[in-house]
Design a protein around this motif. Sequence first.
Motif, mmCIF file in Angstrom:
data_model
loop_
_atom_site.group_PDB
_atom_site.id
_atom_site.type_symbol
_atom_site.label_atom_id
_atom_site.label_comp_id
_atom_site.label_asym_id
_atom_site.label_seq_id
_atom_site.Cartn_x
_atom_site.Cartn_y
_atom_site.Cartn_z
ATOM 1 N N PRO A 83 0.952 -1.125 -0.063
ATOM 2 C CA PRO A 83 0.092 -0.062 -0.021
ATOM 3 C C PRO A 83 0.807 1.376 0.190
ATOM 4 C CG PRO A 83 -0.045 -0.877 2.242
ATOM 5 C CD PRO A 83 0.950 -1.763 1.350
ATOM 6 N N GLU A 84 0.393 2.326 -0.919
ATOM 7 C CA GLU A 84 0.990 3.637 -0.815
ATOM 8 C C GLU A 84 0.025 4.664 -0.902
ATOM 9 O OE1 GLU A 84 5.063 3.583 -3.392
ATOM 10 O OE2 GLU A 84 3.630 1.962 -4.293
ATOM 11 N N GLU A 85 0.480 5.860 -0.474
ATOM 12 C CA GLU A 85 -0.688 7.042 -0.476
ATOM 13 C C GLU A 85 -1.280 7.190 -1.789
ATOM 14 O OE1 GLU A 85 0.828 10.700 0.628
ATOM 15 O OE2 GLU A 85 1.629 9.920 2.412
ATOM 16 N N THR B 30 -0.142 -1.671 -4.964
ATOM 17 C CA THR B 30 0.503 -2.222 -6.166
ATOM 18 C C THR B 30 0.423 -3.703 -5.384
ATOM 19 O OG1 THR B 30 1.772 -0.789 -6.525
ATOM 20 C CG2 THR B 30 2.693 -2.705 -7.057
ATOM 21 N N LEU B 31 0.101 -4.878 -6.277
ATOM 22 C CA LEU B 31 0.055 -6.104 -6.074
ATOM 23 C C LEU B 31 1.150 -7.075 -7.028
ATOM 24 C CD1 LEU B 31 -1.365 -8.684 -4.497
ATOM 25 C CD2 LEU B 31 -2.569 -8.876 -6.550
ATOM 26 N N CYS B 32 2.142 -7.352 -6.220
ATOM 27 C CA CYS B 32 3.255 -8.191 -6.766
ATOM 28 C C CYS B 32 2.885 -9.549 -7.039
ATOM 29 C CB CYS B 32 4.441 -7.955 -6.031
ATOM 30 S SG CYS B 32 5.723 -8.799 -7.041
ATOM 31 N N LYS C 13 -11.409 5.368 -4.770
ATOM 32 C CA LYS C 13 -10.130 4.878 -4.672
ATOM 33 C C LYS C 13 -10.163 3.321 -4.593
ATOM 34 C CE LYS C 13 -5.957 5.390 -1.715
ATOM 35 N NZ LYS C 13 -5.527 6.299 -0.688
ATOM 36 N N ARG C 14 -9.421 2.810 -5.401
ATOM 37 C CA ARG C 14 -9.112 1.454 -5.535
ATOM 38 C C ARG C 14 -7.775 1.062 -4.721
ATOM 39 N NH1 ARG C 14 -10.205 -0.843 -11.557
ATOM 40 N NH2 ARG C 14 -9.801 -2.743 -10.347
ATOM 41 N N LEU C 15 -8.043 -0.219 -4.154
ATOM 42 C CA LEU C 15 -6.794 -0.554 -3.118
ATOM 43 C C LEU C 15 -5.851 -1.337 -3.722
ATOM 44 C CD1 LEU C 15 -8.796 -1.479 0.117
ATOM 45 C CD2 LEU C 15 -7.521 0.422 -0.241
ATOM 46 N N VAL C 16 -6.226 -2.264 -4.966
ATOM 47 C CA VAL C 16 -5.308 -2.778 -5.922
ATOM 48 C C VAL C 16 -5.672 -2.199 -7.080
ATOM 49 C CG1 VAL C 16 -4.677 -4.990 -7.037
ATOM 50 C CG2 VAL C 16 -5.771 -5.070 -4.590
ATOM 51 N N SER C 17 -4.578 -1.138 -7.265
ATOM 52 C CA SER C 17 -4.754 -0.139 -8.623
ATOM 53 C C SER C 17 -3.604 -0.473 -9.572
ATOM 54 C CB SER C 17 -4.727 1.328 -7.995
ATOM 55 O OG SER C 17 -3.268 1.487 -7.540
ATOM 56 N N ASN C 18 -2.704 -1.412 -9.094
ATOM 57 C CA ASN C 18 -1.566 -1.594 -9.909
ATOM 58 C C ASN C 18 -1.195 -2.965 -9.898
ATOM 59 O OD1 ASN C 18 -1.471 1.406 -9.336
ATOM 60 N ND2 ASN C 18 0.466 1.328 -10.821
ATOM 61 N N SER D 200 -11.045 -4.456 -14.702
ATOM 62 C CA SER D 200 -10.901 -3.175 -15.403
ATOM 63 C C SER D 200 -9.650 -2.511 -14.820
ATOM 64 C CB SER D 200 -11.996 -2.400 -14.967
ATOM 65 O OG SER D 200 -12.127 -1.307 -15.535
ATOM 66 N N LEU D 201 -8.511 -3.076 -14.976
ATOM 67 C CA LEU D 201 -7.128 -2.421 -14.680
ATOM 68 C C LEU D 201 -6.888 -1.939 -15.937
ATOM 69 C CD1 LEU D 201 -5.756 -5.166 -12.224
ATOM 70 C CD2 LEU D 201 -6.150 -2.717 -11.458
ATOM 71 N N SER D 202 -6.146 -0.658 -15.841
ATOM 72 C CA SER D 202 -5.627 -0.067 -16.984
ATOM 73 C C SER D 202 -4.328 -0.856 -17.461
ATOM 74 C CB SER D 202 -5.494 1.217 -16.828
ATOM 75 O OG SER D 202 -4.424 1.810 -17.830
ATOM 76 N N ARG D 203 -4.233 -0.993 -18.734
ATOM 77 C CA ARG D 203 -2.807 -1.774 -19.081
ATOM 78 C C ARG D 203 -1.805 -0.763 -18.473
ATOM 79 N NH1 ARG D 203 -0.351 0.740 -23.128
ATOM 80 N NH2 ARG D 203 -1.597 2.310 -24.380
ATOM 81 N N ARG D 204 -1.811 0.322 -18.668
ATOM 82 C CA ARG D 204 -0.612 1.047 -17.997
ATOM 83 C C ARG D 204 -0.467 1.258 -16.739
ATOM 84 N NH1 ARG D 204 -0.832 6.961 -21.322
ATOM 85 N NH2 ARG D 204 1.027 7.312 -20.150
ATOM 86 N N ARG D 205 -1.262 0.549 -15.821
ATOM 87 C CA ARG D 205 -1.060 0.208 -14.391
ATOM 88 C C ARG D 205 -0.694 -1.155 -14.199
ATOM 89 N NH1 ARG D 205 -2.405 3.801 -10.497
ATOM 90 N NH2 ARG D 205 -3.216 5.689 -11.301
ATOM 91 N N ILE D 206 -0.264 -2.063 -15.190
ATOM 92 C CA ILE D 206 0.259 -3.336 -15.300
ATOM 93 C C ILE D 206 1.574 -3.166 -15.853
ATOM 94 C CG2 ILE D 206 -0.072 -5.850 -16.109
ATOM 95 C CD1 ILE D 206 -3.049 -5.128 -16.062
ATOM 96 N N THR D 207 2.372 -3.837 -15.214
ATOM 97 C CA THR D 207 3.976 -3.842 -15.456
ATOM 98 C C THR D 207 4.701 -5.268 -15.392
ATOM 99 O OG1 THR D 207 4.419 -1.608 -14.694
ATOM 100 C CG2 THR D 207 6.258 -2.962 -15.061
#
Length: 390
Positions: free
Chosen positions: A121-123, A127-129, A180-185, A215-222
């Motif tokens: 979690p960040e402000e 991010t979920l790895c 606000k999404r908790l799992v956004s990335n 519905s996660l943006s492709r730009r929020r997936i690395t």
Amino acid sequence: MPATAPITQDLMTIPRKGDPSARPNLVGLTREQLRDALIGVGTPEKQAKMRAGQVWAWLYQKGVRDFADMTNLAKDYRALLAEHFDIARPEVVTRQLSSDGTRKYLLRIAGGHEVEAVYIPEEDRGTLCISSQVGCTLTCSFCHTGTQKLVRNLTPAEIVGQILVARDDLGEWGHKADGKRLVSNIVLMGMGEPLYNFDAVRDAMQIAMDNEGLSLSRRRITLSTSGVVPEIARAGAEIGCMLAISFHATTNDVRDKLVPINKKWNIEALIQACRDYPRLSNSERITFEYVMLKGVNDTDADARRLVQLIAGIPAKINLIPFNPWPGAPYERSDWDRIEAFADIVNKAGYASPVRTPRGEDIMAACGQLKSATERARKSRAQIAAETAAG
């Protein structure tokens, strides 16, 4: 959050009637596969697209785990689905909570194998790895995961299931009032090399990006790769997510030792693949990950070579202080050395954030993941056979 000792919880899984392994899992199927599966149990073809859309929404918008909860479907149709299919998640064996709020999940999958996922979690984001394989075949010498031999690839259900487990734990099903999404990335930086399990990773990420589901943006997936050069362009074309390169060295001699895949596809081949990446632009920069190892790759000369190597590539350099693990043969670079390295990279015009280690007290930091159960290395044929059977 105040500094406290890490918390470990054993979470009980929901009991199921019968043997779920005897029924196909609807989680992880593509939309087309889901439609075909519903037709296969008697859904009229004219209704199949609509029914698949309804089931999809229940799985990925509401996160249901029981067909009985799909209340816009007729009761007899829900019973039909329950008879033939399952809604399965990886089993949460343990959930550890770090003093900094990081959560690490040890997950059991088909065959009794175990993988790990980490929520940070960040402000401005959560991010979920996630992992793509049980163990890893790359044996990178600075990475704890690399000391666990490869067992098998994960299925699409086991990959996307890690997202579902995290959302279960965070209570994130349904829409929040503040948006606000908790799992956004999502970062594919857990156990395994994603590009050695390409098809399953692609299918799972297409599910994650579906606008009528997670519905996660492709730009929020690395997606992070150690350098499987032939699959890099394909990742841009078929997945379309952001790309990260697990780089870590500026000469082939050093990278051969740190990242042995370099012996197959060297720095020059890898850099050319980055230049050719189909989605490369100033708004979609490649991230070069660089773990800082004391006396190994952290000199001013290394920093200058690094910026020369990537010259002209829209990029940022993510400097990662080495995260120690039991028996590790390396030490973390001193902070003044990391700062000097970053200063050279910054002055060359590249953003070079130093990643703050997270979850070190629960061995959840970058390079520390390793499941509790060791397995012997298997051939690719064995891995493929077990994945198909699982």
